[in-house]
Scaffold this motif. Structure first.
Motif, mmCIF file in Angstrom:
data_model
loop_
_atom_site.group_PDB
_atom_site.id
_atom_site.type_symbol
_atom_site.label_atom_id
_atom_site.label_comp_id
_atom_site.label_asym_id
_atom_site.label_seq_id
_atom_site.Cartn_x
_atom_site.Cartn_y
_atom_site.Cartn_z
ATOM 1 N N ILE A 1 6.263 57.880 78.113
ATOM 2 C CA ILE A 1 5.766 58.801 79.127
ATOM 3 C C ILE A 1 5.483 60.129 78.442
ATOM 4 N N ILE A 2 4.229 60.503 78.359
ATOM 5 C CA ILE A 2 3.800 61.691 77.624
ATOM 6 C C ILE A 2 3.524 62.818 78.619
ATOM 7 N N LEU B 1 -1.944 65.853 73.942
ATOM 8 C CA LEU B 1 -1.966 64.419 74.243
ATOM 9 C C LEU B 1 -2.083 63.594 72.964
ATOM 10 N N ASN B 2 -2.945 64.036 72.055
ATOM 11 C CA ASN B 2 -3.106 63.318 70.788
ATOM 12 C C ASN B 2 -1.816 63.334 69.974
ATOM 13 N N ARG C 1 0.723 60.057 69.032
ATOM 14 C CA ARG C 1 1.154 59.699 67.668
ATOM 15 C C ARG C 1 2.665 59.492 67.602
ATOM 16 N N ALA C 2 3.377 60.163 68.480
ATOM 17 C CA ALA C 2 4.840 60.015 68.503
ATOM 18 C C ALA C 2 5.296 58.861 69.392
ATOM 19 N N GLY D 1 -11.043 56.506 71.099
ATOM 20 C CA GLY D 1 -10.315 57.048 69.960
ATOM 21 C C GLY D 1 -9.384 58.155 70.413
ATOM 22 N N LYS D 2 -9.276 59.215 69.629
ATOM 23 C CA LYS D 2 -8.421 60.307 70.074
ATOM 24 C C LYS D 2 -9.091 61.027 71.245
ATOM 25 N N PHE D 3 -8.311 61.754 72.014
ATOM 26 C CA PHE D 3 -8.861 62.493 73.139
ATOM 27 C C PHE D 3 -9.834 63.555 72.627
ATOM 28 N N PRO D 4 -11.051 63.565 73.151
ATOM 29 C CA PRO D 4 -12.017 64.603 72.746
ATOM 30 C C PRO D 4 -11.725 65.906 73.483
#
Length: 275
Positions: free
Chosen positions: A5-6, A77-78, A82-83, A165-168
């Motif tokens: 949960i981020i 968020l990115n 990663r964590a 991909g990663k959040f823009p």
């Protein structure tokens, strides 16, 4: 099936406790970790979150707190991703309060191999009369009533997360993610969560203007995603019916919409929700 949960948080001292209190009262999730990503905070957000480390350990939850100097939700968020170790990723705004079962239900429906997105039943919270009226009418619009918006709380499994991909650097992260899934791939669980509405005319206008900019940005940058929008049309007859049933709600909602359409943004790039 582990769940991550981020929670991106920028100066959320006043809300962090409410968010984590509700989260840690959730129905037991077998393996879960909470990742609070404080970004650019100048208040006690990190300190408030740190007070929950003992409770999290007692409940068998993991709790990671990441403190970033840079105030940027998408970057947060990115970093949080990663964590994250989970097979299910839940993205939760720090001002949202979840009900007891919504996290559990989301983990159940996303425990599958096929790509999927999920959220709960959104309930708006407001204090001022105009914000209550605005929220009441907003909930009747096609976007809110015909689709699952996921504002403040949405989740994907790893197969779904592989779609981008990663959040823009965009304004509307929740809509960006939601539109990577067709209506059939989006799941609404029956339990709810509470999402606060901006308070007062000025803040409603500011937030509505930003929402409109977010939609326009996605239409410009990712037109291929718009085919997955399923909100439907808001016919004049339907609007009239709602307006007659709730005239003050209509005045509040239409007034904000009209002011946003007819005036220019004088606030610059600074963004605060205006609670």
């Amino acid at each position: 099936m582990k769940t991550s949960i981020i929670i991106p948080a920028n100066n959320e001292e006043a809300w962090m406790g409410y968010c984590l209190d509700a989260l840690f009262k959730s129905q037991r999730v077998e393996e879960a970790e909470v990742i609070v990503v404080a970004n650019g905070c100048e208040d006690r957000t990190v300190e408030v979150a740190s007070k929950y480390e003992v409770l999290a350990a007692e409940l068998g939850w993991g709790l990671k707190i990441i403190d970033l100097e840079r105030g940027d939700k998408l970057h947060a968020l990115n970093v949080g991703e990663r964590a994250a170790e989970g097979n299910i990723l839940i993205y939760l705004d720090a001002d949202v309060r979840v009900s007891e079962r919504v996290i559990f239900q989301i983990t159940r429906v996303l425990d599958k191999e096929e790509p999927a997105w999920a959220s709960g039943q959104l309930q708006m919270a407001a204090a001022s009369g105009v914000s209550k009226a605005y929220a009441r009418f907003w909930m009747k619009t096609p976007f809110m009533s015909n689709s699952v918006p996921g504002s403040g709380l949405f989740a994907v499994n790893r197969a779904g997360r592989a779609r981008w991909g990663k959040f823009p650097e965009i304004i509307s992260d929740d809509m960006y993610v939601r539109l990577h899934f067709t209506g059939r791939e989006r799941i609404a669980v029956p339990s709810s969560y509470v999402w606060p509405v901006a308070e007062g005319w000025a803040n409603l206008i500011k937030v509505r203007r930003r929402q409109n900019r977010g939609v326009a940005q996605l239409e410009e940058l990712y037109p291929e995603l718009m085919k997955n929008e399923d909100k439907g049309d808001f016919s004049k007859l339907r609007i009239l019916g709602y307006a007659l049933g709730d005239p003050f709600g209509f005045i509040a909602y239409a007034g904000v919409s009209l002011i946003v359409r007819l005036t220019q943004d004088q606030s610059g790039d600074e963004w605060k929700r205006g609670r």
